[in-house]
Scaffold this active site. Sequence first.
Site, PDB file in Angstrom:
ATOM      1  N   ASP A 153       0.817  -1.217   0.131  1.00  0.00           N
ATOM      2  CA  ASP A 153      -0.074  -0.001   0.101  1.00  0.00           C
ATOM      3  C   ASP A 153       0.949   1.213  -0.157  1.00  0.00           C
ATOM      4  O   ASP A 153       2.036   0.990  -0.236  1.00  0.00           O
ATOM      5  CB  ASP A 153      -1.047  -0.214   1.149  1.00  0.00           C
ATOM      6  CG  ASP A 153      -0.262   0.076   2.451  1.00  0.00           C
ATOM      7  OD1 ASP A 153       0.927   0.094   2.479  1.00  0.00           O
ATOM      8  OD2 ASP A 153      -1.098   0.230   3.553  1.00  0.00           O
ATOM      9  N   CYS A 158       3.225  -3.024   4.026  1.00  0.00           N
ATOM     10  CA  CYS A 158       2.175  -2.193   4.600  1.00  0.00           C
ATOM     11  C   CYS A 158       2.951  -1.505   5.974  1.00  0.00           C
ATOM     12  O   CYS A 158       4.004  -2.003   6.289  1.00  0.00           O
ATOM     13  CB  CYS A 158       0.733  -2.510   4.917  1.00  0.00           C
ATOM     14  SG  CYS A 158       0.482  -3.614   6.111  1.00  0.00           S
ATOM     15  N   THR A 180       2.353  -1.366   9.033  1.00  0.00           N
ATOM     16  CA  THR A 180       2.642  -2.528  10.295  1.00  0.00           C
ATOM     17  C   THR A 180       2.618  -3.698   9.743  1.00  0.00           C
ATOM     18  O   THR A 180       3.357  -4.797  10.567  1.00  0.00           O
ATOM     19  CB  THR A 180       1.494  -2.428  11.357  1.00  0.00           C
ATOM     20  OG1 THR A 180       0.147  -3.087  10.873  1.00  0.00           O
ATOM     21  CG2 THR A 180       1.214  -1.141  11.949  1.00  0.00           C
ATOM     22  N   HIS A 233       9.836 -23.114  10.368  1.00  0.00           N
ATOM     23  CA  HIS A 233       8.900 -24.191  11.116  1.00  0.00           C
ATOM     24  C   HIS A 233       7.541 -24.061  10.481  1.00  0.00           C
ATOM     25  O   HIS A 233       6.522 -24.834  10.999  1.00  0.00           O
ATOM     26  CB  HIS A 233       8.834 -23.323  12.555  1.00  0.00           C
ATOM     27  CG  HIS A 233       9.810 -23.914  13.353  1.00  0.00           C
ATOM     28  ND1 HIS A 233      10.054 -23.404  14.809  1.00  0.00           N
ATOM     29  CD2 HIS A 233      11.262 -24.376  13.108  1.00  0.00           C
ATOM     30  CE1 HIS A 233      11.398 -23.785  15.145  1.00  0.00           C
ATOM     31  NE2 HIS A 233      12.021 -24.295  14.204  1.00  0.00           N
ATOM     32  N   HIS A 248       7.249 -30.444  11.990  1.00  0.00           N
ATOM     33  CA  HIS A 248       6.569 -29.237  11.724  1.00  0.00           C
ATOM     34  C   HIS A 248       5.606 -29.605  10.421  1.00  0.00           C
ATOM     35  O   HIS A 248       4.597 -28.492  10.302  1.00  0.00           O
ATOM     36  CB  HIS A 248       7.635 -28.065  11.047  1.00  0.00           C
ATOM     37  CG  HIS A 248       8.638 -27.804  12.210  1.00  0.00           C
ATOM     38  ND1 HIS A 248       8.173 -27.063  13.521  1.00  0.00           N
ATOM     39  CD2 HIS A 248      10.150 -28.018  12.119  1.00  0.00           C
ATOM     40  CE1 HIS A 248       9.315 -26.964  14.453  1.00  0.00           C
ATOM     41  NE2 HIS A 248      10.367 -27.567  13.585  1.00  0.00           N
TER      42      HIS A 248
END
Length: 163
Positions: free
Chosen positions: A16, A73, A75, A106, A141
């Site tokens: 963004d 973006c 955050t 993992h 995993h």
Amino acid sequence: MVDVAHPGERIPIASDHAGFELKERLRTVLSEMGYSVDDIGTHSTASTDYPDYAHPLSQQVSDGAVQRGVLLCGTGLGMSYVANRYPGVRAAVSWSPEIAALARKHNDANVLVLPARFVSDEDAIAILRTWLETPFEGGRHQGRVAKIEQTNEHGDDTPGSGA
């Protein structure tokens, strides 16, 4: 499944407005590393809505058109919310190379999400390189990753919803 860096691989990248400048830098880095970069946008710092960019990239990963992609973006959270709604997409917000490595080892993360307002260009490049070069460990995993795609007894994709 892609386990190591594969120059020539097509990698879509999208952001963004908050991630635009860092996206531009990482697009260049990916090209210099030999990847074919598919820039989905945005193409300026003008305000945009992150779902408009996360949906097309996530769809490509979910459909198997590409093995992995990169989202940015402010955050990283908004992009990850959208991406992780798609079957087969495991988007990981990574703010350090160590987190990126664990996301690959993992969780077999196939979408890297960077919090552009919280990482430097240098850190973002290190995170990207680590994520590209770290293989999935499989083993114990693998079963955990498989459980991500499970549905509950009612056939919906929200385990334990009891709907």
